[in-house]
Design a protein around this motif. Sequence first.
Motif, PDB file in Angstrom:
ATOM      1  N   GLU A   1      14.828  -5.327 -10.630  1.00  0.00           N
ATOM      2  CA  GLU A   1      13.586  -4.655 -10.267  1.00  0.00           C
ATOM      3  C   GLU A   1      13.473  -3.358 -11.071  1.00  0.00           C
ATOM      4  N   VAL A   2      12.358  -3.200 -11.748  1.00  0.00           N
ATOM      5  CA  VAL A   2      12.101  -2.012 -12.557  1.00  0.00           C
ATOM      6  C   VAL A   2      11.000  -1.208 -11.867  1.00  0.00           C
ATOM      7  N   TYR A   3      11.172   0.094 -11.819  1.00  0.00           N
ATOM      8  CA  TYR A   3      10.215   0.987 -11.181  1.00  0.00           C
ATOM      9  C   TYR A   3       9.517   1.848 -12.220  1.00  0.00           C
ATOM     10  N   GLN A   4       8.378   2.415 -11.835  1.00  0.00           N
ATOM     11  CA  GLN A   4       7.679   3.353 -12.712  1.00  0.00           C
ATOM     12  C   GLN A   4       7.943   4.770 -12.215  1.00  0.00           C
ATOM     13  N   TYR A   5       8.121   5.684 -13.181  1.00  0.00           N
ATOM     14  CA  TYR A   5       8.386   7.083 -12.883  1.00  0.00           C
ATOM     15  C   TYR A   5       7.412   7.959 -13.654  1.00  0.00           C
ATOM     16  N   TYR A   6       6.792   8.923 -12.951  1.00  0.00           N
ATOM     17  CA  TYR A   6       5.897   9.891 -13.587  1.00  0.00           C
ATOM     18  C   TYR A   6       6.709  11.016 -14.219  1.00  0.00           C
ATOM     19  N   ILE A   7       6.237  11.484 -15.354  1.00  0.00           N
ATOM     20  CA  ILE A   7       6.810  12.662 -16.008  1.00  0.00           C
ATOM     21  C   ILE A   7       5.721  13.729 -16.025  1.00  0.00           C
ATOM     22  N   ILE A   8       5.997  14.873 -15.410  1.00  0.00           N
ATOM     23  CA  ILE A   8       5.036  15.974 -15.301  1.00  0.00           C
ATOM     24  C   ILE A   8       5.603  17.201 -15.994  1.00  0.00           C
TER      25      ILE A   8
ATOM     26  N   SER B   1      10.190  19.274 -27.321  1.00  0.00           N
ATOM     27  CA  SER B   1       8.819  19.776 -27.408  1.00  0.00           C
ATOM     28  C   SER B   1       8.497  20.792 -26.317  1.00  0.00           C
ATOM     29  N   MET B   2       9.464  21.073 -25.443  1.00  0.00           N
ATOM     30  CA  MET B   2       9.230  22.035 -24.368  1.00  0.00           C
ATOM     31  C   MET B   2       9.311  23.463 -24.897  1.00  0.00           C
ATOM     32  N   ASN B   3       8.474  24.333 -24.328  1.00  0.00           N
ATOM     33  CA  ASN B   3       8.506  25.755 -24.641  1.00  0.00           C
ATOM     34  C   ASN B   3       9.269  26.494 -23.551  1.00  0.00           C
ATOM     35  N   ALA B   4       9.718  27.704 -23.854  1.00  0.00           N
ATOM     36  CA  ALA B   4      10.434  28.512 -22.869  1.00  0.00           C
ATOM     37  C   ALA B   4       9.574  28.703 -21.623  1.00  0.00           C
ATOM     38  N   GLY B   5      10.192  28.538 -20.465  1.00  0.00           N
ATOM     39  CA  GLY B   5       9.485  28.709 -19.201  1.00  0.00           C
ATOM     40  C   GLY B   5       8.855  27.443 -18.654  1.00  0.00           C
ATOM     41  N   GLU B   6       8.875  26.359 -19.407  1.00  0.00           N
ATOM     42  CA  GLU B   6       8.303  25.109 -18.942  1.00  0.00           C
ATOM     43  C   GLU B   6       9.336  24.298 -18.172  1.00  0.00           C
ATOM     44  N   THR B   7       8.840  23.459 -17.270  1.00  0.00           N
ATOM     45  CA  THR B   7       9.700  22.582 -16.476  1.00  0.00           C
ATOM     46  C   THR B   7       9.168  21.164 -16.572  1.00  0.00           C
ATOM     47  N   LEU B   8      10.079  20.228 -16.659  1.00  0.00           N
ATOM     48  CA  LEU B   8       9.753  18.805 -16.707  1.00  0.00           C
ATOM     49  C   LEU B   8      10.228  18.176 -15.401  1.00  0.00           C
ATOM     50  N   HIS B   9       9.302  17.523 -14.676  1.00  0.00           N
ATOM     51  CA  HIS B   9       9.631  16.880 -13.403  1.00  0.00           C
ATOM     52  C   HIS B   9       9.555  15.368 -13.574  1.00  0.00           C
ATOM     53  N   THR B  10      10.507  14.654 -12.993  1.00  0.00           N
ATOM     54  CA  THR B  10      10.541  13.189 -13.012  1.00  0.00           C
ATOM     55  C   THR B  10      10.636  12.698 -11.577  1.00  0.00           C
ATOM     56  N   PHE B  11       9.718  11.811 -11.182  1.00  0.00           N
ATOM     57  CA  PHE B  11       9.789  11.230  -9.852  1.00  0.00           C
ATOM     58  C   PHE B  11       9.132   9.866  -9.830  1.00  0.00           C
ATOM     59  N   GLN B  12       9.528   9.046  -8.849  1.00  0.00           N
ATOM     60  CA  GLN B  12       9.044   7.677  -8.764  1.00  0.00           C
ATOM     61  C   GLN B  12       7.558   7.655  -8.421  1.00  0.00           C
ATOM     62  N   ALA B  13       6.850   6.717  -9.027  1.00  0.00           N
ATOM     63  CA  ALA B  13       5.397   6.583  -8.849  1.00  0.00           C
ATOM     64  C   ALA B  13       5.107   5.777  -7.583  1.00  0.00           C
TER      65      ALA B  13
ATOM     66  N   ASN C   1       0.162  18.336  -6.562  1.00  0.00           N
ATOM     67  CA  ASN C   1       0.525  18.229  -5.157  1.00  0.00           C
ATOM     68  C   ASN C   1       1.734  17.303  -5.130  1.00  0.00           C
ATOM     69  N   PHE C   2       2.915  17.874  -4.993  1.00  0.00           N
ATOM     70  CA  PHE C   2       4.148  17.101  -5.145  1.00  0.00           C
ATOM     71  C   PHE C   2       4.220  15.975  -4.119  1.00  0.00           C
ATOM     72  N   PRO C   3       4.490  14.762  -4.582  1.00  0.00           N
ATOM     73  CA  PRO C   3       4.607  13.623  -3.665  1.00  0.00           C
ATOM     74  C   PRO C   3       5.932  13.662  -2.908  1.00  0.00           C
ATOM     75  N   LYS C   4       6.015  12.837  -1.881  1.00  0.00           N
ATOM     76  CA  LYS C   4       7.260  12.724  -1.120  1.00  0.00           C
ATOM     77  C   LYS C   4       8.279  11.942  -1.939  1.00  0.00           C
ATOM     78  N   GLY C   5       9.544  12.177  -1.678  1.00  0.00           N
ATOM     79  CA  GLY C   5      10.597  11.442  -2.363  1.00  0.00           C
ATOM     80  C   GLY C   5      11.449  12.327  -3.242  1.00  0.00           C
ATOM     81  N   GLU C   6      12.409  11.688  -3.892  1.00  0.00           N
ATOM     82  CA  GLU C   6      13.337  12.405  -4.761  1.00  0.00           C
ATOM     83  C   GLU C   6      12.691  12.760  -6.091  1.00  0.00           C
ATOM     84  N   MET C   7      13.200  13.836  -6.690  1.00  0.00           N
ATOM     85  CA  MET C   7      12.680  14.299  -7.968  1.00  0.00           C
ATOM     86  C   MET C   7      13.826  14.931  -8.746  1.00  0.00           C
ATOM     87  N   ARG C   8      13.758  14.856 -10.058  1.00  0.00           N
ATOM     88  CA  ARG C   8      14.691  15.551 -10.937  1.00  0.00           C
ATOM     89  C   ARG C   8      13.858  16.498 -11.812  1.00  0.00           C
TER      90      ARG C   8
END
Length: 101
Positions: A24-31, A63-75, A88-95
Amino acid sequence: MFDYRLKVASILLYAKFIGNGEFEVYQYYIIRSTDEQDEKVGVIDSFSLEEAHAVAKVRFQDSMNAGETLHTFQANETLSFDENHRLNFPKGEMRSLSKWA
């Protein structure tokens, strides 16, 4: 030289085995979060949150600049942003990965 046995072992470790012999493969958003706004920069198909975050780190860290954050979480739900273009952060785990100076 790349050892394919190691890659297969890592896939089996992270994958959720389905009874019919498929994985099973899941989709993850990158913000990407900046001082001004949050924006979706990608969607990654992956077996686990940890694997998706590792892929996002390789793709976007340079490609990130200083002060930026990259969030990864399941869609699990549709993304929504407020009037200031903040996620608006969704429920669930995030990295997250932040870049400092």
